[in-house]
Write an enzyme that holds these catalytic residues in place. Structure first.
Site, short mmCIF file in Angstrom:
data_model
loop_
_atom_site.label_atom_id
_atom_site.label_comp_id
_atom_site.label_asym_id
_atom_site.label_seq_id
_atom_site.Cartn_x
_atom_site.Cartn_y
_atom_site.Cartn_z
N GLU A 147 -5.75 -8.53 0.98
CA GLU A 147 -6.19 -8.22 2.33
C GLU A 147 -7.62 -7.64 1.79
O GLU A 147 -8.24 -7.05 1.23
CB GLU A 147 -5.73 -7.03 3.00
N GLU A 154 0.80 -1.13 -0.10
CA GLU A 154 0.09 -0.13 0.01
C GLU A 154 0.91 1.26 -0.04
O GLU A 154 0.71 2.10 0.88
CB GLU A 154 -0.98 -0.03 1.15
C1 BG6 Z 1 -4.27 -2.20 5.84
C2 BG6 Z 1 -2.86 -2.50 6.18
O1 BG6 Z 1 -4.26 -0.92 5.05
O2 BG6 Z 1 -5.15 -2.11 6.85
C3 BG6 Z 1 -2.90 -3.45 7.51
O3 BG6 Z 1 -2.10 -3.07 5.31
C4 BG6 Z 1 -3.83 -3.07 8.54
O4 BG6 Z 1 -1.49 -3.42 8.02
C5 BG6 Z 1 -5.35 -2.93 7.99
O5 BG6 Z 1 -3.50 -3.74 9.73
C6 BG6 Z 1 -6.33 -2.70 9.07
O6 BG6 Z 1 -6.11 -1.12 9.22
P1 BG6 Z 1 -6.09 -0.98 10.84
O7 BG6 Z 1 -5.73 0.34 11.09
O8 BG6 Z 1 -7.51 -1.40 11.25
O9 BG6 Z 1 -5.15 -1.87 11.60
#
Ligand code: BG6
Length: 473
Positions: free
Chosen positions: A373, A166
């Site tokens: 993700e 990202e």
């Molecule tokens: C993504 C990241 O953007 O979001 C992760 O690659 C991150 O590292 C995930 O954990 C969720 O975001 P957050 O802030 O809820 O942990």
């Protein structure tokens, strides 16, 4: 939405994580400090930090056994640059190489393919001290060397690589980039230079992968955005398009064409922050050919037009709450979508947005896509008999898998699905309060307890999804 979904026979099911969010052992066996460590220590009094996290470093064998039990065919994780080269560009730490060799070998012994990200928000802090991180061209060559070391050490067993996790989201968040300028203009100037250097580092890593890893496949891991206009007023429609353009699309366009798109160059010029470029850069950027796109997707956004104001010039950003969803004068303002339900943490849940994103990226680039993700951050409650009834997570993932199925039927080439996250991870602003995993890590922010692993209801549900190749959802 239509119920039955058919997934290709070779569709890859998996789950994801990143080094600083699960490994712990932040300074063990020679690992150097990272930007992610430093940021987490600033919040140690409020939440868990990277020191122990989910303690994967000491539990990886047990955790990989659970991955196997879940049925995972791929595991998407990241290598910590500072475990391999503690100060970013100096000596190689053999203990770091050994750790990832052990993890990769253990995965392969369990029939799980490693999908490796080189850099997930955790720049070695020594590079900040030496060069102010990505602001200097030195960091580009440090990254290229690190990438080559990884390809040489692990490329005989790792076929699939992603470069930066990202970049398009990381660059917006000052603390991830270690941007300390309070003045918005100065901050944006440094940001633009850092972003540009990361593109060059990306291209060098792509070329090095192809030179070193036999049949290696490499691509960007993008934080996808899909923005709806708040109304059908033409200026809101333009604002929604620009929200996607500035938060994601310019990044993909740069990766695939080697040039900033016109609207982005216009912004850089109007804001007077065009980065310093050198002769040969464009040729390098153009030479890097990506093999696939890794897509991270959580939610959709909504935008209205934000006019320029006398005290706020065109292109200046405004922040309300967080840096990820910034507003930009003369372009867009982030809005709530009344048609969607948001998670407890404000993510506007929208499986259909994933279908849109997959169709859109495939239409533009005609490359295989993989979701690396996707998941729901929520508070999980451990019952007295040690169970986690996370139906909300099952519902979220089920609907997103259906959307992927529909995209496949639309003709999109989707290689696999690797949701966030295999186990509970350290979330940057909510520590272990906000959880994403299929495997519960029994710890609180300030009480590590025994770090016991507990399979959530979603674990058993996803196990069956994988076993039936998505037939039973
Ligand atoms: C993504 C990241 O953007 O979001 C992760 O690659 C991150 O590292 C995930 O954990 C969720 O975001 P957050 O802030 O809820 O942990």
């Amino acid at each position: 939405m239509k119920e039955a979904v058919t997934f290709p026979k070779d569709f890859l099911w998996g789950a994801s994580s990143s080094a600083f969010q699960i490994e712990g052992a932040w300074d063990e066996d020679g690992k150097g400090k990272t930007v992610a460590d430093v940021n987490s220590f600033k919040r140690s009094h409020l939440q868990a930090d990277t020191k122990v996290a989910s303690d994967f470093y000491h539990n990886y064998r047990e955790d990989i056994k659970l991955m196997k039990e879940l049925g995972m065919e791929i595991y998407r994780f990241s290598i910590s640059w500072a475990r391999i080269i503690p100060d970013g560009d100096g000596e190689v730490n053999q203990a770091g190489i050994e750790f990832y060799n052990n993890v990769i070998n253990c995965l392969l012994e369990h029939g799980i393919k490693p999908f490796v990200t080189l850099y997930h928000f955790d720049l070695p802090y020594a590079l900040v001290e030496k060069y102010n991180g990505w602001e200097s061209r030195e960091s580009i060559y440090a990254f290229e060397r690190y990438a080559k070391i990884c390809f040489e050490a692990f490329g005989d067993r790792v076929e699939y690589w992603q470069v930066h996790n990202e970049q398009n989201l990381m660059i917006r968040v000052d603390e991830r980039m270690n941007i300390e300028e309070e003045d918005l203009y100065q901050a944006d100037k440094v940001r633009a230079q850092m972003d540009y250097h990361m593109f060059l580092a990306h291209a060098l890593a792509v070329n090095a992968c192809h030179a070193i890893v036999k049949d290696g496949k490499i691509g960007p891991a993008v934080s996808s955005t899909c923005t709806y206009p708040l109304t059908n007023k033409p200026e809101d429609v333009w604002a929604a398009k620009m929200n996607d353009a500035f938060k994601t699309d310019y990044c993909l366009e740069m990766h695939f064409t080697g040039k900033y798109p016109g609207y982005y160059m216009r912004y850089l010029k109007e804001r007077n922050i065009v980065p310093v470029m050198e002769e040969g850069d464009e040729a390098l950027l153009k030479s890097a050919k990506m093999d696939y796109i890794a897509v991270n997707y959580y939610r959709t956004l909504c935008a209205s037009f934000l006019p320029v104001e006398e005290t706020h010039p065109i292109g200046e950003r405004a922040f309300r709450g967080n840096q990820v969803d910034f507003d930009q004068y003369g372009y867009f303002r982030d809005e709530k979508n009344e048609n969607l339900t948001a998670s407890a943490y404000g993510a506007q849940i929208d499986p259909n947005g994933l279908r849109i994103v997959l169709n859109e990226y495939y239409r533009r680039y005609r490359l295989p896509l993989i979701i690396t993700e996707n998941g729901l951050g929520a508070v999980d409650v451990l019952t007295e008999d040690n169970k986690i009834h996370d139906d909300y997570r099952i519902d979220y993932i089920r609907e997103h898998i259906k959307a992927i199925g529909l995209a496949i039927e639309d003709g999109v080439e989707v290689m696999g699905y690797s949701p966030w996250s295999v186990m509970d991870i350290l979330s940057s602003h909510q520590g272990f309060k906000k959880r994403y995993g299929f495997i519960y890590i029994d710890r609180e922010d300030h009480d590590e307890k025994q770090l016991k692993r507990i399979k959530k209801d979603s674990f058993y549900w996803y196990q069956n999804v994988i076993r039936t190749n998505g037939k039973e959802l």
